[in-house]
Design an enzyme around this catalytic site. Sequence first.
Site, PDB file in Angstrom:
ATOM      1  N   GLN A  34     -12.409 -12.667  26.183  1.00 49.60           N
ATOM      2  CA  GLN A  34     -11.902 -11.225  24.930  1.00 49.60           C
ATOM      3  C   GLN A  34     -12.770 -11.511  23.965  1.00 49.60           C
ATOM      4  OE1 GLN A  34      -8.262 -12.248  23.861  1.00 49.60           O
ATOM      5  NE2 GLN A  34      -9.058 -14.713  24.600  1.00 49.60           N
ATOM      6  N   GLU A 109      -3.162 -22.337  29.526  1.00 46.13           N
ATOM      7  CA  GLU A 109      -3.304 -21.104  28.484  1.00 46.13           C
ATOM      8  C   GLU A 109      -5.145 -20.951  29.449  1.00 46.13           C
ATOM      9  OE1 GLU A 109      -3.987 -19.578  25.300  1.00 46.13           O
ATOM     10  OE2 GLU A 109      -6.016 -18.713  26.302  1.00 46.13           O
ATOM     11  N   ASP A 159       3.563 -17.332  25.173  1.00 44.78           N
ATOM     12  CA  ASP A 159       2.929 -17.165  23.101  1.00 44.78           C
ATOM     13  C   ASP A 159       1.209 -16.235  23.651  1.00 44.78           C
ATOM     14  OD1 ASP A 159       2.033 -16.791  21.189  1.00 44.78           O
ATOM     15  OD2 ASP A 159       1.055 -19.128  21.085  1.00 44.78           O
TER      16      ASP A 159
HETATM   17  N1  PUT Z   1       0.435  -8.916  18.192  1.00 48.42           N
HETATM   18  C1  PUT Z   1       1.087 -10.092  18.158  1.00 48.42           C
HETATM   19  C2  PUT Z   1      -0.062 -10.914  18.829  1.00 48.42           C
HETATM   20  C3  PUT Z   1       1.019 -12.260  19.081  1.00 48.42           C
HETATM   21  C4  PUT Z   1      -0.103 -13.726  19.396  1.00 48.42           C
HETATM   22  N2  PUT Z   1       0.359 -14.827  20.092  1.00 48.42           N
END
Ligand code: PUT
Length: 292
Positions: A34, A109, A159
């Site tokens: 990204q 990650e 997350d």
């Molecule tokens: N748009 C939500 C972003 C979340 C980041 N982990």
Amino acid sequence: KAGKRVYFNNPIWPGEAQCLRVESILYQAKSDYQEVLVFESSSYGKVLVLDGIIQLTEKDECAYQEMITHLPLCSIPSPKTVLVVGGGDGGVLREISRHNSVEQIDICEIDRMVIDVSKKFFPELAAGFDDPRVRLHVGDGVEFLSHAPEGKYDAIIVDSSDPVGPAQQLVEKPFFETIARALRPGGVLCNMAESMWLHTHMIDDMISICREIFKGSVRYAWGSVPTYPSGVIGFVICSTEGPPVDFLNPINPIEKLDGADQHKRELRYYNSEMHKAAFALPSFLKREARLL
Ligand code: PUT
């Protein structure tokens, strides 16, 4: 005109754009996955942007990190093993480290550059990596989970960035199945679940998939994050079959945790009242995402 096309064409919130005044660009690079950008804003401190989408700002990151972490961990007694999928900025790790009962924190990650950039520009978040309980795995979360021992984790926190491109699989059924497999009976998942204003259908889909898979409890909670689209962020929070989990009434309240208030950084957003309030849902969402 070309600019407008770019700003208003984000697939996650078409027709909208967010605007923060940029004081200076601090970092800009393309990783294997990204575009990574860090800038100093005039009103929210430093900002991390991935593929044009704000991931966090220094001013309001507390709301997201504290909620996605303590909603699940305060809902079960004495969590010991926790997995974070994504979370390369370290903020969720920082919050998990308040829980003295936790013995092992795995994090998977995919993008090493996010970790490195956070260590350089967001030390208050990346401090989470300094906890000796943390084991860092750089790789694909789906792959990692497929090898995770069955029933290993008390809690899994997803997350992620928004579900476009590779992150799309993080809202699909096979992913939730591998999560449920890796959780112990009565273990909990907390998964980033977008905005109730913009993504009602996506929330409805996630809830119905999770209801098929998680035979304990499935709930939706939300909090306020001004720099996320529409100013809110939601969480799908589920438990597997086993000891029942009452998400609405934290059994492991943060105010009673030994380590939580000795932490070098004070909680800014989360407390037990915010926990309970997070499950109060507007009528349109209850109807449209079948959360009645
Ligand atoms: N748009 C939500 C972003 C979340 C980041 N982990």
